[in-house]
Design a protein around this motif. Structure first.
Motif, PDB file in Angstrom:
ATOM      1  N   VAL A 131       0.840  -1.197   0.000  1.00  0.00           N
ATOM      2  CA  VAL A 131       0.000   0.000   0.000  1.00  0.00           C
ATOM      3  C   VAL A 131       0.880   1.254   0.000  1.00  0.00           C
ATOM      4  O   VAL A 131       0.612   2.218  -0.720  1.00  0.00           O
ATOM      5  CB  VAL A 131      -0.945   0.004   1.215  1.00  0.00           C
ATOM      6  N   GLN A 132       1.936   1.230   0.799  1.00  0.00           N
ATOM      7  CA  GLN A 132       2.867   2.349   0.832  1.00  0.00           C
ATOM      8  C   GLN A 132       3.560   2.518  -0.517  1.00  0.00           C
ATOM      9  O   GLN A 132       3.717   3.643  -1.020  1.00  0.00           O
ATOM     10  CB  GLN A 132       3.911   2.122   1.926  1.00  0.00           C
ATOM     11  N   ASN A 133       3.960   1.395  -1.120  1.00  0.00           N
ATOM     12  CA  ASN A 133       4.605   1.465  -2.433  1.00  0.00           C
ATOM     13  C   ASN A 133       3.649   2.020  -3.488  1.00  0.00           C
ATOM     14  O   ASN A 133       4.048   2.810  -4.348  1.00  0.00           O
ATOM     15  CB  ASN A 133       5.092   0.074  -2.850  1.00  0.00           C
ATOM     16  N   HIS A 134       2.398   1.589  -3.424  1.00  0.00           N
ATOM     17  CA  HIS A 134       1.398   2.096  -4.368  1.00  0.00           C
ATOM     18  C   HIS A 134       1.187   3.590  -4.175  1.00  0.00           C
ATOM     19  O   HIS A 134       1.028   4.341  -5.145  1.00  0.00           O
ATOM     20  CB  HIS A 134       0.081   1.347  -4.173  1.00  0.00           C
ATOM     21  N   ASP A 135       1.225   4.024  -2.929  1.00  0.00           N
ATOM     22  CA  ASP A 135       1.068   5.443  -2.632  1.00  0.00           C
ATOM     23  C   ASP A 135       2.232   6.237  -3.216  1.00  0.00           C
ATOM     24  O   ASP A 135       2.038   7.344  -3.741  1.00  0.00           O
ATOM     25  CB  ASP A 135       1.001   5.649  -1.122  1.00  0.00           C
ATOM     26  N   PRO A 138       0.857  11.330 -10.781  1.00  0.00           N
ATOM     27  CA  PRO A 138      -0.487  11.784 -10.389  1.00  0.00           C
ATOM     28  C   PRO A 138      -1.568  11.457 -11.411  1.00  0.00           C
ATOM     29  O   PRO A 138      -2.745  11.355 -11.050  1.00  0.00           O
ATOM     30  CB  PRO A 138      -0.310  13.301 -10.228  1.00  0.00           C
ATOM     31  N   LEU A 139      -1.187  11.269 -12.683  1.00  0.00           N
ATOM     32  CA  LEU A 139      -2.191  10.929 -13.686  1.00  0.00           C
ATOM     33  C   LEU A 139      -2.776   9.541 -13.476  1.00  0.00           C
ATOM     34  O   LEU A 139      -3.798   9.188 -14.076  1.00  0.00           O
ATOM     35  CB  LEU A 139      -1.595  11.024 -15.093  1.00  0.00           C
ATOM     36  N   THR A 140      -2.133   8.740 -12.627  1.00  0.00           N
ATOM     37  CA  THR A 140      -2.667   7.414 -12.333  1.00  0.00           C
ATOM     38  C   THR A 140      -4.057   7.513 -11.724  1.00  0.00           C
ATOM     39  O   THR A 140      -4.891   6.627 -11.903  1.00  0.00           O
ATOM     40  CB  THR A 140      -1.725   6.675 -11.364  1.00  0.00           C
ATOM     41  N   ASP A 141      -4.330   8.597 -11.016  1.00  0.00           N
ATOM     42  CA  ASP A 141      -5.654   8.791 -10.428  1.00  0.00           C
ATOM     43  C   ASP A 141      -6.741   8.901 -11.490  1.00  0.00           C
ATOM     44  O   ASP A 141      -7.922   8.731 -11.195  1.00  0.00           O
ATOM     45  CB  ASP A 141      -5.670  10.053  -9.572  1.00  0.00           C
ATOM     46  N   TYR A 142      -6.334   9.188 -12.717  1.00  0.00           N
ATOM     47  CA  TYR A 142      -7.305   9.381 -13.796  1.00  0.00           C
ATOM     48  C   TYR A 142      -7.371   8.181 -14.729  1.00  0.00           C
ATOM     49  O   TYR A 142      -7.851   8.284 -15.851  1.00  0.00           O
ATOM     50  CB  TYR A 142      -6.967  10.648 -14.584  1.00  0.00           C
ATOM     51  N   GLY A 143      -6.858   7.029 -14.277  1.00  0.00           N
ATOM     52  CA  GLY A 143      -7.040   5.806 -15.035  1.00  0.00           C
ATOM     53  C   GLY A 143      -5.799   5.192 -15.630  1.00  0.00           C
ATOM     54  O   GLY A 143      -5.864   4.131 -16.244  1.00  0.00           O
ATOM     55  N   ILE A 144      -4.627   5.826 -15.480  1.00  0.00           N
ATOM     56  CA  ILE A 144      -3.393   5.253 -15.997  1.00  0.00           C
ATOM     57  C   ILE A 144      -2.853   4.271 -14.971  1.00  0.00           C
ATOM     58  O   ILE A 144      -2.672   4.613 -13.809  1.00  0.00           O
ATOM     59  CB  ILE A 144      -2.342   6.353 -16.278  1.00  0.00           C
ATOM     60  N   GLU A 145      -2.580   3.049 -15.386  1.00  0.00           N
ATOM     61  CA  GLU A 145      -2.132   2.015 -14.470  1.00  0.00           C
ATOM     62  C   GLU A 145      -0.696   2.270 -14.013  1.00  0.00           C
ATOM     63  O   GLU A 145       0.112   2.826 -14.760  1.00  0.00           O
ATOM     64  CB  GLU A 145      -2.199   0.634 -15.141  1.00  0.00           C
ATOM     65  N   PRO A 146      -0.341   1.854 -12.799  1.00  0.00           N
ATOM     66  CA  PRO A 146       1.054   1.956 -12.346  1.00  0.00           C
ATOM     67  C   PRO A 146       1.973   1.184 -13.281  1.00  0.00           C
ATOM     68  O   PRO A 146       1.568   0.200 -13.898  1.00  0.00           O
ATOM     69  CB  PRO A 146       1.018   1.326 -10.957  1.00  0.00           C
ATOM     70  N   ASP A 147       3.236   1.637 -13.380  1.00  0.00           N
ATOM     71  CA  ASP A 147       4.191   1.065 -14.320  1.00  0.00           C
ATOM     72  C   ASP A 147       5.269   0.310 -13.555  1.00  0.00           C
ATOM     73  O   ASP A 147       6.283   0.890 -13.152  1.00  0.00           O
ATOM     74  CB  ASP A 147       4.813   2.196 -15.160  1.00  0.00           C
ATOM     75  N   PRO A 148       5.094  -1.003 -13.293  1.00  0.00           N
ATOM     76  CA  PRO A 148       6.071  -1.744 -12.482  1.00  0.00           C
ATOM     77  C   PRO A 148       7.430  -1.858 -13.140  1.00  0.00           C
ATOM     78  O   PRO A 148       8.428  -2.086 -12.472  1.00  0.00           O
ATOM     79  CB  PRO A 148       5.416  -3.127 -12.330  1.00  0.00           C
TER      80      PRO A 148
END
Length: 247
Positions: free
Chosen positions: A199-203, A210-220
């Motif tokens: 959860v901390q890593n995702h945060d 910040p664009l992830t909040d608008y639907g862009i998936e995290p990039d591992p």
């Protein structure tokens, strides 16, 4: 001959040596009364229920208090194996936990939605609504607020458009969206609730993207470190080279 009764009745004879469960032959009314009494009675003995497997997952735990002195129920969505746990068993487990560990006093829920996958971790909005509506009014009144951590774009849209239809009015207005952990500390002291590492890593990912909040998936794979245009051109050149080789 004689007076007859206006009341209809029926007799069902079952062979005891066949081991037939007679409950399906009961009237729906009797069955509903039996289930309601069992469900709403906090003093009901749950010793016959086996919940050790769900306790081991630790997706539903009692931890600390918020700044308003509400006890915290921490729910980690990623830890919940939705495909293998029925809605009925989840309902009984939640009621068991509340009755046994939090029998009185106000409480809140800290729900961590981080990296939740709909197919793997979500029981569905309909089941959650059903569970909430089945709770006794006394427990509903004790629930003060739901801290919804890392709501995705889909969750925001669903609750914004259909929330008032899917959730009862009392529950709808108790949801507080927390887009970053730093905002959670306005209501809860650090250390009162355990934050899993993922959860901390995702945060941290959300903080830097910040664009992830608008639907862009995290990039591992951290591909965002490479300019987007250069990466796209490189992929296009690879396809051209492959076609020329095939020709």
């Amino acid at each position: 001959m004689g007076s007859s009764s206006n009341d209809d009745f029926s007799v069902v004879v079952l062979a005891s040596d066949l081991g037939i469960d007679a409950r399906p032959f009961l009237s729906n009314h009797d069955t509903e009364i039996e289930e309601q009494d069992h469900w709403h009675d906090c003093s009901q003995d749950f010793s016959n229920e086996e919940f050790s497997d769900l306790d081991f997952l630790q997706f539903f735990r009692l931890q600390g208090s918020d700044k308003s002195s509400n006890r915290i129920i921490r729910i980690v969505g990623k830890y919940f194996p939705a495909p293998v746990v029925s809605g009925e068993r989840l309902k009984r487990y939640i009621y068991h936990k509340i009755c046994s560990e939090l029998p009185e006093g106000p409480f809140c829920i800290v729900y961590m939605h981080s990296t939740v996958q709909k197919e793997d971790n979500s029981p569905g909005a309909a089941i959650l609504r059903w569970i909430y509506e089945e709770l006794p009014s006394e427990i509903k009144d004790r629930l003060q607020v739901i801290y919804f951590i890392h709501p995705g774009l889909r969750s925001r849209l669903v609750f914004a458009t259909l929330g008032r239809f899917l959730l009862s009015g009392g529950l709808y207005w108790k949801i507080k969206y927390i887009s970053r952990l730093q905002y959670l500390w306005d209501d809860i002291k650090k250390g009162e609730v355990e934050i899993p590492e993922f959860v901390q890593n995702h945060d941290n990912v959300l903080e830097h993207r910040p664009l992830t909040d608008y639907g862009i998936e995290p990039d591992p794979l951290h591909l965002t470190e490479v300019p987007t245009t250069a990466y796209s051109l490189g992929r296009y050149e690879e396809r051209l080279t492959s076609r020329e080789f095939m020709l």
